[in-house]
Design a protein around this motif. Structure first.
Motif: not given
Length: 210
Positions: A125-126, A128-135, A137-143
């Motif tokens: 959910w992170v 790593a290259e840009n050190n930011c959240k992609t969504a 954590p464990f969200s049903f809203e966004k993969k």
């Protein structure tokens, strides 16, 4: 010129039976254990694969009872659709004491399996290259991505990172069905996957977004 894509009911039926009954390999053994050479040999191999939950089902069942699954509905619907993974569903997805989690097909089994698992990444959910959240954590809203359906499904149920669960409880079986100049198995792979889904009701093959 290559041969035409063929439909072969005998291949489809026998392949489905093989996938249900053939010996599975624990993901841990396939990726980091005695089956690593086998995993390497799947690079570029086309076929159908099945992820199974094996061994003790207590953790999975308890997590499912606590965490209703949710899916995005059609584009004209804003709220999420709650999906109850009931005991009847789990029984229907069970074959020889293993629960069918996901069925898929690919023209490169190694790459596709790797994408499902992201086995060496602790937090998918992170970014790593840009050190930011992609969504969230464990969200049903966004993969966090569109290729890790097996792992995303497990992490949404457990509301936790799932590499440990994968190492201890997830196994895989597969059949290589290559395309050749004489016999193109693209049609057969499609229907083998489709029949496995209809026979075993894998809990992470559900999609109501379209």
């Amino acid at each position: 010129m290559t041969g035409a894509a063929t439909f072969d009911l005998d291949i489809i039926n026998s392949s489905v039976n093989d996938l249900k009954l053939k010996n599975y390999v624990l993901v841990k053994e396939l990726i980091e254990g005695v089956e690593r050479k086998t995993f390497s040999s799947l690079n570029g191999a086309a076929g159908v694969y099945v992820f199974w939950w094996v061994g003790d089902t207590t953790n999975l069942s308890e997590a499912i009872d606590k965490q209703p699954y949710k899916l995005k509905g059609p584009v004209n619907r804003d709220d999420l659709i709650t999906v109850k993974i009931c005991q009847d569903w789990l029984r229907a997805a069970t074959c020889d004491n293993k629960i069918c989690l996901y069925v898929g097909k690919s023209t490169n089994l190694k790459n596709r399996i790797s994408n499902h698992l992201r086995y060496t990444v602790k937090d998918i959910w992170v970014d790593a290259e840009n050190n930011c959240k992609t969504a969230a954590p464990f969200s049903f809203e966004k993969k966090p991505n569109t290729v890790s359906q097996l792992r995303i499904g497990l992490e949404r149920i457990f509301q936790d990172h799932s590499v440990g669960y994968i190492k201890n409880h997830v196994a895989i079986s597969w059949l290589s069905l290559p395309d050749t100049d004489d016999s193109n198995n693209a049609i057969n792979r499609f229907y083998i996957e489709d029949k496995m889904v209809s026979d075993l009701f894998p809990i992470f093959n559900v999609d109501v977004e379209r």
